[in-house]
Write an enzyme that holds these catalytic residues in place. Structure first.
Site, PDB file in Angstrom:
ATOM      1  N   TYR A  51       0.436  -1.063  -0.166  1.00 30.11           N
ATOM      2  CA  TYR A  51      -0.078   0.324  -0.268  1.00 30.11           C
ATOM      3  C   TYR A  51       0.933   1.241  -0.039  1.00 30.11           C
ATOM      4  O   TYR A  51       1.988   1.170   1.079  1.00 30.11           O
ATOM      5  CB  TYR A  51      -0.675   0.677   0.964  1.00 30.11           C
ATOM      6  CG  TYR A  51      -1.974  -0.458   0.943  1.00 30.11           C
ATOM      7  CD1 TYR A  51      -2.936   0.191   0.075  1.00 30.11           C
ATOM      8  CD2 TYR A  51      -2.823  -1.495   1.805  1.00 30.11           C
ATOM      9  CE1 TYR A  51      -4.598   0.175   0.089  1.00 30.11           C
ATOM     10  CE2 TYR A  51      -4.086  -1.832   1.717  1.00 30.11           C
ATOM     11  CZ  TYR A  51      -4.716  -1.410   0.317  1.00 30.11           C
ATOM     12  OH  TYR A  51      -5.852  -1.241  -0.109  1.00 30.11           O
TER      13      TYR A  51
ATOM     14  N   GLU B 276      -0.967   4.862  -0.037  1.00 29.27           N
ATOM     15  CA  GLU B 276      -0.937   6.109  -1.206  1.00 29.27           C
ATOM     16  C   GLU B 276      -0.679   7.415  -0.412  1.00 29.27           C
ATOM     17  O   GLU B 276       0.451   7.256   0.637  1.00 29.27           O
ATOM     18  CB  GLU B 276      -2.418   5.863  -0.034  1.00 29.27           C
ATOM     19  CG  GLU B 276      -3.444   4.925  -0.263  1.00 29.27           C
ATOM     20  CD  GLU B 276      -5.247   4.684   0.112  1.00 29.27           C
ATOM     21  OE1 GLU B 276      -5.287   5.560   1.246  1.00 29.27           O
ATOM     22  OE2 GLU B 276      -5.286   3.530   0.074  1.00 29.27           O
TER      23      GLU B 276
ATOM     24  N   LYS C 193      -2.157   1.850 -24.958  1.00 32.61           N
ATOM     25  CA  LYS C 193      -2.915   1.807 -26.633  1.00 32.61           C
ATOM     26  C   LYS C 193      -1.526   2.042 -27.033  1.00 32.61           C
ATOM     27  O   LYS C 193      -0.261   1.206 -27.336  1.00 32.61           O
ATOM     28  CB  LYS C 193      -4.064   3.113 -26.462  1.00 32.61           C
ATOM     29  CG  LYS C 193      -4.968   2.933 -25.856  1.00 32.61           C
ATOM     30  CD  LYS C 193      -6.262   3.995 -26.049  1.00 32.61           C
ATOM     31  CE  LYS C 193      -7.432   3.582 -24.800  1.00 32.61           C
ATOM     32  NZ  LYS C 193      -7.446   4.311 -24.129  1.00 32.61           N
TER      33      LYS C 193
ATOM     34  N   ASP D 163      -6.564  15.186 -24.293  1.00 30.13           N
ATOM     35  CA  ASP D 163      -6.899  14.204 -23.673  1.00 30.13           C
ATOM     36  C   ASP D 163      -5.836  13.280 -24.681  1.00 30.13           C
ATOM     37  O   ASP D 163      -6.525  12.360 -26.549  1.00 30.13           O
ATOM     38  CB  ASP D 163      -8.002  13.535 -23.088  1.00 30.13           C
ATOM     39  CG  ASP D 163      -7.876  11.762 -23.510  1.00 30.13           C
ATOM     40  OD1 ASP D 163      -7.184  10.794 -23.303  1.00 30.13           O
ATOM     41  OD2 ASP D 163      -9.755  11.412 -22.754  1.00 30.13           O
TER      42      ASP D 163
ATOM     43  N   THR E 198      -3.957   7.576 -21.508  1.00 34.09           N
ATOM     44  CA  THR E 198      -3.515   5.974 -20.475  1.00 34.09           C
ATOM     45  C   THR E 198      -2.058   5.002 -21.342  1.00 34.09           C
ATOM     46  O   THR E 198      -1.812   6.297 -22.296  1.00 34.09           O
ATOM     47  CB  THR E 198      -4.604   5.013 -21.314  1.00 34.09           C
ATOM     48  OG1 THR E 198      -4.708   4.942 -22.977  1.00 34.09           O
ATOM     49  CG2 THR E 198      -5.700   5.321 -21.239  1.00 34.09           C
TER      50      THR E 198
ATOM     51  N   ARG F 263      -1.515  -1.661 -19.236  1.00 35.29           N
ATOM     52  CA  ARG F 263      -2.855  -1.138 -18.029  1.00 35.29           C
ATOM     53  C   ARG F 263      -2.769  -0.383 -17.586  1.00 35.29           C
ATOM     54  O   ARG F 263      -2.580   0.090 -16.696  1.00 35.29           O
ATOM     55  CB  ARG F 263      -4.539  -1.960 -18.467  1.00 35.29           C
ATOM     56  CG  ARG F 263      -5.021  -1.724 -18.690  1.00 35.29           C
ATOM     57  CD  ARG F 263      -6.222  -2.940 -18.891  1.00 35.29           C
ATOM     58  NE  ARG F 263      -5.684  -3.465 -19.797  1.00 35.29           N
ATOM     59  CZ  ARG F 263      -6.509  -3.120 -21.801  1.00 35.29           C
ATOM     60  NH1 ARG F 263      -7.362  -2.025 -21.198  1.00 35.29           N
ATOM     61  NH2 ARG F 263      -6.305  -3.374 -22.595  1.00 35.29           N
TER      62      ARG F 263
END
Ligand code: DSN
Length: 479
Positions: free
Chosen positions: A66, A68, A275, A243, A272, A281
């Site tokens: 973890y 964060e 692509k 984007d 992203t 991903r």
């Protein structure tokens, strides 16, 4: 891609054998997915094949941590290695794209866009005062609640490309949170040319005065002039957000430069990583320093804990994208899209905008008397994986559609060249020319059912197999 590391290939065999002892169905599905991807013409414009080093980096114990917060400011102890991973990925992203700041935590493109929207609101709007909305869950919000929320945000406005012109759901579509948080207006394309009409866009922006002007697309087969977009944003005091999810690989590979490179022109750029960039991903946000502190609040404001194994894989993919080999790949993606488009045009297929100058081609299949849904299904039967897509002013709506979107990033990664893409166009034209709509049970013309003439699927699959065998996927990897 052609020199896959033999050690990694044998490691994958071992890994799947071991996984299979715990849950054989998962090992089998994973093996089958490779067989399926190897055996079909993958033309989905948003998909690719990541390298084995990128894939391998995703499968480690970095996933168990973890973390964060941000580098050096975590809500958990023991994050020194995650800090290294996140710093390296962000450094590569900044250097590769020439960005002042990079945030590599987003788990997807929609997450990246949400982080960006929230950061822009936080940066530009005082006291969003979310608590005015009350303690309901988002799914319970009524239209009155949304109105209250928008009031709390100061009635902010967003302007993005419409879905049927090639924009994305997250650019202000009414059934996406972006169209709920903001008052939205979309811009389309010129009905004659299918191209963005920058003068019309500027006039509409002047009237609407958006806080955020969103540029970028998921189905527009042309390059965008981001310098012009910035001029329009500046003329109305808007933040320019781009984007670049679909074309990040063409930016990284220096195919889109100058006015076509969004990074020097936009305040905020989202993407992203899986692509045309050919990474794992995930998502990323690049921005000018002005927005850095607000974007850093992405987790926990908008995102769940960062996925350290995915940030590590982003770092590896970004390191690959710095190479001249990747630049050659990116240029081939664009050249192959042009060859694919030319292959359709010379065979009489109508293309939205009459061609392409990026990585995708949008067929108007009404010229074959088909809906997008019928064309997509017939192509799947023949081993061609594409997706139906709306075209501008689509007569068949967003479900059945009138278009088929095809992209070159994935097959270019396998080594397909211009002649191969011409052959792909020939095969697709053969399938579409031999598909007819089937009537519904009431006898009315159907939009979903279709008949593909006997023998076409088999002959297409056989021809596709020749192309695919000549360009193997992950050669040396035997499971
Ligand atoms: N799903 C992506 C695409 O196919 O374009 C966009 O989110």
């Amino acid at each position: 891609m052609s020199n896959v590391n033999a050690e990694l290939a044998s490691a994958y065999k071992t890994i799947l054998d071991v996984v299979g002892r715990t849950e054989p169905r998962i090992a089998d599905a994973t093996r089958q997915e490779l067989t399926d991807q190897r055996g079909s013409l993958k033309l989905i414009a948003s998909e690719n094949y990541a390298s084995l080093p990128v894939l391998a980096t995703m499968g480690t114990w970095l996933s168990d941590k973890y973390a964060e917060g941000t580098v050096g400011h975590r809500f958990y102890a023991g994050c020194q290695n995650v800090d290294t991973v996140e710093s390296v990925a962000a450094e590569h992203a900044r250097e590769l794209f020439g960005a002042e700041y990079a945030y590599v935590q987003p788990h997807s493109g929609i997450d990246a866009n949400l982080v960006a929207y929230w950061a822009i609101l936080a940066n530009r709007v005082e006291s969003p005062a979310l608590e005015q909305v009350g303690a309901k869950t988002v799914n319970d919000l009524t239209e009155e609640d949304w109105e209250a929320l928008r009031r709390a945000f100061g009635e902010q406005r967003i302007m993005g490309m419409s879905l049927d012109a090639g924009g994305h759901l997250t650019h202000g579509f009414r059934h996406n949170i972006s169209g709920k948080m903001f008052h939205q207006r979309s811009y389309g394309t010129d009905p004659e040319t299918g191209l963005i009409d920058y003068d019309a866009l500027a006039a509409s922006a002047k009237e609407f005065k958006p806080l955020i002007l969103v540029a970028g697309y998921s189905a527009y087969p042309r390059r965008v002039n981001f310098a012009r977009m910035r001029e329009i944003a500046d003329s109305v005091g808007a933040v320019l957000m781009v984007d670049m999810a679909h074309f990040a690989g063409l930016v990284a590979g220096k195919v889109f430069t100058g006015d076509e490179n969004p990074v020097p022109h936009a305040h905020v750029v989202t993407t992203t990583t899986h692509k045309s960039l050919r990474g794992p991903r995930g998502g990323m946000v690049l921005a000018t320093k002005e927005f850095a502190a607000d974007i850093d609040r992405g987790c926990p404001m908008v995102l769940g804990g960062p996925l350290a194994h995915m940030m590590a894989a982003k770092a590896v993919a970004l390191a690959e994208a710095r190479t001249t080999e990747f630049q050659t790949y990116a240029q081939n993606v664009a050249d192959n899209a042009k060859a694919l488009a030319d292959g359709f045009l010379k065979r009489g297929t109508r293309l939205v905008t009459g061609g392409t100058d990026n990585h995708l081609v949008l067929l108007d299949v009404t010229s074959y008397g088909l809906t997008g849904r019928q064309a997509e299904s017939a192509l799947i039967d023949a081993g061609v994986i594409s997706n139906r897509n709306s075209i501008p002013q689509d007569p068949n709506g967003a479900w059945y559609t009138s278009g088929v979107r095809l992209g070159t990033p994935a097959l270019t990664s396998r080594g397909f060249g211009a002649d191969d893409f011409d052959r792909v166009a020939e095969l697709i034209v053969d399938v579409l020319s031999n598909t007819t709509p089937a009537a519904t049970s009431t006898g009315a013309p159907g939009k979903a059912k279709y008949v593909l003439a006997d023998g076409v699927a088999d002959r297409t699959k056989a021809a596709a197999a020749e192309l695919l065998d000549a360009h193997p996927l992950y050669p040396g990897l035997e499971l």
